[in-house]
Design a protein around this motif. Structure first.
Motif, PDB file in Angstrom:
ATOM      1  N   SER A  41      55.906  37.188  30.816  1.00  0.00           N
ATOM      2  CA  SER A  41      55.966  36.592  32.331  1.00  0.00           C
ATOM      3  C   SER A  41      55.847  35.106  31.989  1.00  0.00           C
ATOM      4  O   SER A  41      56.368  34.476  33.063  1.00  0.00           O
ATOM      5  CB  SER A  41      54.754  37.258  33.223  1.00  0.00           C
ATOM      6  OG  SER A  41      54.885  38.727  33.435  1.00  0.00           O
ATOM      7  N   LEU A  72      58.691  32.316  33.459  1.00  0.00           N
ATOM      8  CA  LEU A  72      58.315  31.209  34.424  1.00  0.00           C
ATOM      9  C   LEU A  72      58.730  30.170  34.032  1.00  0.00           C
ATOM     10  O   LEU A  72      59.444  29.216  34.702  1.00  0.00           O
ATOM     11  CB  LEU A  72      56.769  31.415  34.812  1.00  0.00           C
ATOM     12  CG  LEU A  72      56.258  30.216  35.795  1.00  0.00           C
ATOM     13  CD1 LEU A  72      56.907  30.246  37.231  1.00  0.00           C
ATOM     14  CD2 LEU A  72      54.714  30.046  35.817  1.00  0.00           C
ATOM     15  N   ILE A 123      54.755  34.316  41.115  1.00  0.00           N
ATOM     16  CA  ILE A 123      56.065  34.631  40.572  1.00  0.00           C
ATOM     17  C   ILE A 123      57.130  35.107  41.445  1.00  0.00           C
ATOM     18  O   ILE A 123      58.001  34.836  41.564  1.00  0.00           O
ATOM     19  CB  ILE A 123      55.988  35.171  39.122  1.00  0.00           C
ATOM     20  CG1 ILE A 123      55.137  34.459  38.006  1.00  0.00           C
ATOM     21  CG2 ILE A 123      57.417  35.544  38.625  1.00  0.00           C
ATOM     22  CD1 ILE A 123      55.026  35.102  36.822  1.00  0.00           C
ATOM     23  N   ALA A 166      55.033  27.868  41.728  1.00  0.00           N
ATOM     24  CA  ALA A 166      55.406  27.735  40.344  1.00  0.00           C
ATOM     25  C   ALA A 166      54.213  27.061  39.339  1.00  0.00           C
ATOM     26  O   ALA A 166      53.726  27.399  38.516  1.00  0.00           O
ATOM     27  CB  ALA A 166      56.745  26.905  39.901  1.00  0.00           C
ATOM     28  N   TYR A 211      59.022  39.925  35.899  1.00  0.00           N
ATOM     29  CA  TYR A 211      58.071  39.027  35.309  1.00  0.00           C
ATOM     30  C   TYR A 211      56.883  38.786  36.351  1.00  0.00           C
ATOM     31  O   TYR A 211      55.729  38.614  36.036  1.00  0.00           O
ATOM     32  CB  TYR A 211      58.773  37.649  35.529  1.00  0.00           C
ATOM     33  CG  TYR A 211      59.811  37.559  34.316  1.00  0.00           C
ATOM     34  CD1 TYR A 211      59.840  38.107  33.177  1.00  0.00           C
ATOM     35  CD2 TYR A 211      60.820  36.600  34.551  1.00  0.00           C
ATOM     36  CE1 TYR A 211      60.868  38.069  32.278  1.00  0.00           C
ATOM     37  CE2 TYR A 211      61.935  36.487  33.841  1.00  0.00           C
ATOM     38  CZ  TYR A 211      62.106  37.123  32.319  1.00  0.00           C
ATOM     39  OH  TYR A 211      62.869  36.836  31.440  1.00  0.00           O
ATOM     40  N   GLY A 212      57.085  39.003  37.736  1.00  0.00           N
ATOM     41  CA  GLY A 212      55.993  39.033  38.937  1.00  0.00           C
ATOM     42  C   GLY A 212      55.200  40.415  38.775  1.00  0.00           C
ATOM     43  O   GLY A 212      54.007  40.240  38.889  1.00  0.00           O
TER      44      GLY A 212
END
Length: 441
Positions: free
Chosen positions: A254, A258, A311, A329, A389-390
């Motif tokens: 993750s 980002l 994210i 972010a 990723y979140g």
């Protein structure tokens, strides 16, 4: 002081963490531009292999020996890349250099952990963690000043020859020496550190009899040599290892998801990178304060979830809300800074001394694997990747509840310390007073 020297070593290591690529030297453009990605993958694979390989050897032969050899390997291989005759030889040398970098990171961190008292451990590791951020920022300035990639490679490689020589002056981990049945050598290292810190009287009060009495459980357990297999044969260690492996895998995947998305935020990526560096340092400096009030587990759970939400929010917000997306972010980057620092402290407190480096290498391998797979997900599933990723940090935060809280406990040296951690905490503190506080660490 050992601590300041370790910090200097890691700051130099951080300067080499980001590879410099000779894009035009081998014409890595047009139909050959895919070779650059292949070279980056080979470099990450070197970090992955090195994380496993050096950790196991460090538990077998000692932290100091592996640190010195890794420094020499990095110095030689990184310098040799300047004279590589073709791109594939270059990649092979970068693979060896990356594996050496992994060895330095592992052993330097572990030496620092095992030479630091419980009360100061969080602060020391946080300061050390800041060296990575400072190193990355320094690398950008150095790359701007030294435009040629070969000169840049030389500039970040030569200091490791000096570090190789300095590393022999560092003391070996006294904990490792005692647990592996070398109490006489451990006593010599303790006396050396006491003299460095100006406490020569400790060399008289700390004798082999006092040491053997204080560490009798550790000396008795030295016959049970640690191995990677033992991490999975013992149920307690197996559970902890699997949870930490999955957690680091999700965390690093993750994280790269980002930081590799900067170009989609619509802002100046150089300015945003500066924001990331500043917020990362602030987050790492704040971590010891948070750890003094909250436990390791609650910090990891809460900030994992916050990073995942940040994210997702950054992904789902409309593209025209660029300022708000940048805020999320930067918030996510700050959460990752706290998590990385906390994990560095927490994972060393979950394993006995004889298995600490082996376990650390296994956990590090999970993170390195995530760094390899993370960008691949973005390449194969560009629309689904941001959601993955979140979701991953939020999902991994749930399994962290199955790990114990270690705040205030000394480092466990034996399996008995792990099985009876609450009752052994008082005994562990008494041992630490005799061994560590007499040398003023």
């Amino acid at each position: 002081m050992v601590t300041s020297t370790q910090l200097s070593l890691l700051m130099l290591v951080a300067l080499t963490e980001v590879p410099s690529w000779p894009r035009f030297w081998w014409d890595l453009v047009c139909d050959r531009k895919g070779l650059k990605s292949m070279g980056q993958t080979i470099y990450m694979a070197g970090l992955l292999i090195g994380s496993v390989f050096w950790g196991i050897l460090a538990d077998r032969f000692g932290r100091k020996w592996i640190l010195s050899w890794s420094c020499l390997q990095v110095a030689l291989t990184n310098t040799s890349t300047i004279f590589a005759s073709n791109f594939f030889i270059y990649c092979g040398l970068r693979f060896l250099g990356a594996s050496g970098i992994a060895g330095i990171i592992l052993t330097s961190m572990m030496l620092l952990v095992e030479w630091t008292t419980t009360r100061r451990r969080a602060t020391t590791i946080a300061i050390l963690s800041c060296s990575y951020s400072l190193g990355q920022m320094g690398l950008g300035a150095l790359a701007f000043a030294v435009q040629d990639w070969r000169n840049l490679q030389m500039a970040i490689s030569m200091p490791f020859f000096a570090i190789f020589l300095i590393s022999w002056w560092l003391p070996e981990s006294a904990r490792w020496l005692i647990v592996t049945g070398k109490p006489e050598q451990g006593l010599q290292e303790l006396h050396k550190v006491a003299r460095i810190n100006g406490h020569k009287e400790a060399t008289k009060s700390l004798t082999i009899q006092v040491l053997m009495t204080s560490m009798k459980e550790e000396v008795a357990s030295e016959k049970a040599r640690g191995s990677l297999l033992e991490l999975f044969l013992v149920p307690m260690l197996c559970r902890r290892s699997c949870i930490m492996f999955v957690t680091c895998f999700c965390l690093v995947m993750s994280y790269y998801g980002l930081v590799l998305d900067l170009q989609n935020l619509g802002s100046d990526i150089f300015l945003l990178q500066a924001f990331f560096g500043v917020i990362d340092i602030l987050a790492r400096v704040t971590t010891p304060l948070l750890l003094s009030f909250l436990g390791r587990r609650i910090i990891l759970v809460s900030f994992h979830a916050t990073a995942g939400v940040s994210i997702l929010a950054n992904t789902l917000l409309p593209r025209d809300l660029q300022t708000l997306r940048v805020v999320f972010a930067v918030l996510g980057r700050g959460c990752f800074g706290i998590i990385f620092t906390c994990v560095s402290i927490y994972k060393s407190e979950l394993y006995p001394t004889a298995l600490r480096m082996t376990a650390d290498s296994f956990v590090q391998a999970g993170g390195r694997l995530g760094s390899v797979i993370g960008p691949l997900i973005r390449m194969t599933q560009p629309l689904l990747a941001p959601v993955v990723y979140g979701v991953l940090p939020i999902a991994s935060s749930l399994i962290l509840f199955f790990l114990p809280e270690t705040r205030g406990f000394p480092l466990p040296d034996t399996m008995q310390d792990l099985e009876n951690q609450k009752s052994a905490a008082a005994k562990g503190n008494q041992r630490q007073v005799v061994i560590t506080e007499s040398t003023s660490f």
